[in-house]
Every structure is written in structure tokens, then in C-alpha cells.
Design an enzyme around this catalytic site. Structure first.
Site, PDB file in Angstrom:
ATOM      1  N   GLU A   1      19.237  45.411  47.833  1.00  8.64           N
ATOM      2  CA  GLU A   1      18.041  45.495  48.024  1.00  8.64           C
ATOM      3  C   GLU A   1      16.907  45.189  47.124  1.00  8.64           C
ATOM      4  O   GLU A   1      16.368  46.224  46.611  1.00  8.64           O
ATOM      5  CB  GLU A   1      18.101  47.065  48.321  1.00  8.64           C
TER       6      GLU A   1
ATOM      7  N   GLU B   1      25.902  49.034  53.541  1.00 12.65           N
ATOM      8  CA  GLU B   1      25.850  50.544  53.662  1.00 12.65           C
ATOM      9  C   GLU B   1      25.247  51.056  54.744  1.00 12.65           C
ATOM     10  O   GLU B   1      24.081  50.580  55.424  1.00 12.65           O
ATOM     11  CB  GLU B   1      24.625  50.697  52.446  1.00 12.65           C
TER      12      GLU B   1
HETATM   13  C1  BGC Z   1      20.732  52.313  47.917  1.00 14.29           C
HETATM   14  C2  BGC Z   1      21.514  53.308  47.539  1.00 14.29           C
HETATM   15  C3  BGC Z   1      21.073  54.721  47.833  1.00 14.29           C
HETATM   16  C4  BGC Z   1      21.022  54.909  49.288  1.00 14.29           C
HETATM   17  C5  BGC Z   1      20.566  56.259  49.744  1.00 14.29           C
HETATM   18  C6  BGC Z   1      20.139  52.645  49.360  1.00 14.29           C
HETATM   19  O1  BGC Z   1      18.903  52.248  49.429  1.00 14.29           O
HETATM   20  O2  BGC Z   1      21.480  51.136  47.887  1.00 14.29           O
HETATM   21  O3  BGC Z   1      21.999  53.365  46.095  1.00 14.29           O
HETATM   22  O4  BGC Z   1      21.981  55.976  47.274  1.00 14.29           O
HETATM   23  O5  BGC Z   1      20.142  53.867  49.852  1.00 14.29           O
HETATM   24  O6  BGC Z   1      19.294  56.553  49.315  1.00 14.29           O
END
Ligand code: BGC
Length: 451
Positions: free
Chosen positions: A167, A354
Site C-alpha cells: 500500500e 487483504e
Molecule cells: C494494512 C494493514 C492494516 C489494515 C487494517 C491495511 O491498510 O495493510 O496493515 O492493519 O489495513 O487497517
């Protein structure tokens, strides 16, 4: 949708974490401090002054955590490496004990039949490099290239899947524009510089990877994407959404895929924007093998001239469900993001690297169980959304739940739980939540039990 839909045979079902969020022991075995170590130890930066000093103690418990991954049935695990464990001073001397930790971790994953997916940079920068300007210093591209080369030669024979930077948008926006993340700067003039250096560093690492010419290994970039919808039919709101889409979504992908920055950035940054020479844009365009997409929510926006430089403000959808982060639950946006990437950037292999939700759980499991129906529902809806994307022809190769463990949620400290495995921070006891059990059944059936 037929109940029998099966995901592609080698679909990579995984879960993700990041070094500073779970490892603890940030200075163990010769590691140097990171910018996050410094930021979290500076009063006022994080909720309750929480730091990553202990986190999930994964540094000492990685073997039992990998046993949990096996119990869930994960095929893959996405982790990140802490740069300052490898280069305590940021550059120059390599700390062999830091390399050894990740080497043992990778070996244990492989012995357990779990594919490692390794991210080189998930926000923890050696403090020594921050002292030299961090992402503002153009030399960071070569520092990052050296670090990447060290990791490829130490672990490259065992890691089939690498990502350069997690990111870049958030590194720039949270770290240098709004200051809610390390290093905590609030300076619009820094943002375009940071962006460009992030992209140069990314491309330098990709080139170092290509130089090794290792068969059957791939490298990509991980971006966070969320669609921006206009709050009304008015042309002003549409323009606001368009501008913010350029800032949030095209900002890093247009340079990587097209070798140019989107015009929205010139509009937003005005005289802070810097035009870049063609050779640098060409470097940034270095081809990648896959794209990782992190998806959590969507945004609805309206024009708002009082909010500079974006001239827009978000409009909260009062009737919609929101997570503890205040993020709207909007699974259809995941399908849309995936199809948009395919339409705009072509048929590159994609992974959801993610996706997950923070909902409140008790600090301690009750009778070895954590019931988290809201997280189960979020997961189910988003898995259906990726299934929809696959049926629409998106070349989606895997999905990584965020997160394997409840962990250190950056400036929110330990007050937000994203895990499919519960962590009792008093005892470090782990309990697979109902969401983890649900995910396990989905994996076992390769998605057919999704219904
Ligand atoms: C990040 C994580 C974070 C998650 C929730 C993402 O932007 O890569 O490290 O914990 O979002 O906020």
C-alpha cells in the site's frame, strides 16, 4: 449462483499479517529500531500509547502460530519482513540473526505445506533511514534495492511469491500527508516526492529480482483500492469522485502500468506537483507478475471546497453497516474493484492480498470459543464477491484474509481486532474464532460450501 461453484483448483486460500503488527521483540537479536518503534514510543501518537513491543509475540511463537495455520487449513501465508532486523543501521551491515529468523519461519511454513508470500515493506522503515529523510530521500531506491537483493539471495530459493511494497498510497497519505502513521508528517509538498520514491524503490527491487532470473518465482506490488461513488447525480459530486478516484486508485497503478501519473494529481497538488523525466517513468513501468489488492470498504463523496486540497468530503451512509473502523461494509465494491482493474490495466494475475473487518470481541475467549457472527457475515459476503468476479472472467488466483491474528492496528493500538484467530493479550493464548472455523470449511471445500 450455483451452490456447486468451485474455485480454480490451485486457488491460494491464505491469511495475512505484517511484521510490526504481530512479531514483538522489535530489538531482539541485533535488530535496529524502526520508524514505527520510534513513532509508537512517542507520546500521543497511538491509542493508549500502545506499541509493538510485545504485540502477538509471534517472534517467539511462530511455530505454534504455523500449527494454527495448519489447523485452519491455510494454503498460503502472507507475511512481511522487518527491514531493520536485516539492516539495523538501514544499510551496509547485514544482521545474520535477523535473516535467520525469517529463514526459520519460511522453512517451518514449507514443512507445513504452506506457501509463503513475502512482502518486503509493510510500513516499518529502519529509523536510521528515517534520519536520512526516509521516503523523501531519492537514495532510498538504492537502499531498498540492496535490501531486496539481500532477501532474494537469502530466501529466494524457498519463496515463490514476493511483493515489494504494501500500500504505497497509505505510506504516503498516512505517513506524510495526514500524519496518522509513522513518520507522522503533515506536509502536502512532501507527498509527490514520497510517491515517486516509493515507485522508484519498487521498480528497483523488481529489477533486482529479474537479475536473479529465478524460475517459478514471481514478484508484484500490493495496493489498496476502494471505489469512490458520487453522493448525488450532480456534475460537481461526480467530479469530486473522479478526482478522489485518481488520488486513491490510479495514483500508483497508472505509473506502474502506463508510465504516467493521472491528471487528477496535478489538479489536487497544484504547485506541489512535480513533473518527472521520461527515463524515471520508464523505470517505474518495469513489468510485474501479479498485482495484490487490499480491499476493505468504499467511499461516497461530495464536492466540498472547504476541504483542501481534495475539495471533497466523505458522506457517511447512515443506514449501512459499518465496522469498528467506521468503514462501510460494501462487498459489491470488491467485485467492482477487481473488474475495474482488469478493464483498465489488462489481464494480469490478481490476488486479494487483504480483506477483513474489525468487530468487537471480548478480551478473553469464553469456553475456548469466540463467536463473531458479524465477521463471519463479512467474510462470507466478500468471498461471494470474489466468486462473482471470477465468474465475470477476472484472473483471480488467491485470497488472503486480514488478518490471521488480532494484532497491533497501528495508531489504534490493540483496540481494533481483525483476526480470524483471537489473541488474549494478557496470556497470549490463541483461539480460532467462529470466522476462522467458517473460513476453514470454505477452504476444505474449495469454495463449494459457500452456497
Ligand atoms: C494494512 C494493514 C492494516 C489494515 C487494517 C491495511 O491498510 O495493510 O496493515 O492493519 O489495513 O487497517
Amino acid at each position: 449462483m450455483s451452490e456447486q461453484f468451485e474455485f480454480p483448483r490451485d486457488f491460494l486460500w491464505g491469511a495475512a499479517t505484517a511484521a510490526y503488527q504481530i512479531e514483538g521483540s522489535p530489538l531482539a537479536d541485533g535488530a535496529g529500531p524502526s520508524n514505527w518503534h520510534r513513532f509508537s514510543h512517542t507520546p500521543g501518537n497511538t491509542t493508549n500509547g500502545d506499541t509493538g513491543d510485545v504485540a502477538c509475540d509471534h517472534y517467539n511463537r511462530y511455530r505454534s502460530d504455523i500449527a494454527l495455520m495448519r489447523e485452519i487449513g491455510l494454503k498460503a501465508y502472507r507475511l512481511s519482513i522487518s527491514w531493520s532486523r536485516i539492516f539495523p543501521e538501514g544499510r551496509g551491515r547485514v544482521n545474520p540473526r535477523g535473516v535467520d529468523f525469517y529463514s526459520r519461519l519460511i522453512d517451518t511454513l514449507l514443512e507445513s505445506g504452506i506457501t509463503p508470500n513475502v512482502t518486503l515493506y509493510h510500513w516499518d522503515l529502519p529509523a536510521a533511514l528515517d534520519d536520512r529523510g526516509g521516503w523523501l530521500n531519492p537514495d532510498i531506491a538504492s537502499w531498498f534495492g540492496d535490501y531486496a537483493t539481500t532477501m532474494f539471495s537469502s530466501l529466494g530459493d524457498r519463496v515463490p511469491m514476493w511483493s515489494t511494497i504494501n500500500e504505497p498510497f497509505v505510506v504516503m497519505d498516512g505517513g506524510y500527508m495526514h500524519g496518522n502513521l509513522a513518520p507522522g508528517h503533515r506536509n502536502m509538498y512532501e507527498a509527490p516526492i514520497v510517491t515517486h520514491n516509493l515507485l522508484r524503490a519498487h521498480a528497483t527491487a523488481v529489477q533486482a529480482f529479474r537479475a536473479r532470473n529465478a524460475p517459478d518465482t514471481r514478484i508484484g506490488l500490493v495496493v489498496n483500492l476502494d471505489r469512490k461513488y458520487p453522493a448525488s447525480d450532480s456534475p460537481d459530486d461526480a467530479a469530486a469522485a473522479r478526482r478522489f478516484h485518481g488520488y486513491g486508485n490510479e495514483h500508483y497503478l497508472d505509473p506502474v502500468f502506463f508510465g504516467r501519473y493521472p491528471d487528477a494529481l496535478r489538479e489536487i497538488f497544484g504547485d506541489a506537483w512535480i513533473e518527472r523525466p521520461a527515463d524515471e517513468m520508464q523505470l517505474i513501468r518495469e513489468p510485474i507478475d501479479f498485482l495484490g489488492i487490499n480491499y476493505y470498504t468504499r467511499m461516497v463523496v461530495k464536492r466540498d471546497f472547504s476541504r483542501l486540497p481534495f475539495k471533497m468530503s466523505p458522506v457517511v451512509q447512515a443506514d449501512a453497516q459499518h465496522t469498528e473502523m467506521g468503514w462501510e461494509v460494501f462487498p459489491a465494491g470488491l467485485t467492482e474493484v477487481l473488474t475495474w482493474v482488469k478493464e483498465r490495466y489488462g489481464d494480469i494475475p490478481l490476488y486479494v492480498t487483504e480483506n477483513g473487518s474489525a468487530f468487537a470481541d471480548p478480551p478473553t475467549a469464553i469456553n475456548a470459543r469466540v463467536e463473531d457472527p458479524l465477521r463471519v457475515a463479512y467474510l462470507e459476503a466478500h468471498l461471494k464477491a470474489i466468486r462473482d468476479a471470477i465468474t465475470k472472467g477476472v484472473n483471480l488466483r488467491g485470497y488472503f484474509a486480514w488478518s490471521l491474528l488480532d494484532n497491533y492496528e497501528w495508531s489504534y493500538g490493540y483496540t481494533r481486532r481483525f483476526g480470524i484467530v483471537h489473541v488474549d493479550y494478557q496470556t497470549q493464548e490463541r483461539t480460532i474464532k467462529d470466522s476462522g472455523r467458517f473460513y476453514s470449511r470454505i477452504i476444505q471445500s474449495n469454495g463449494t460450501s459457500l452456497g
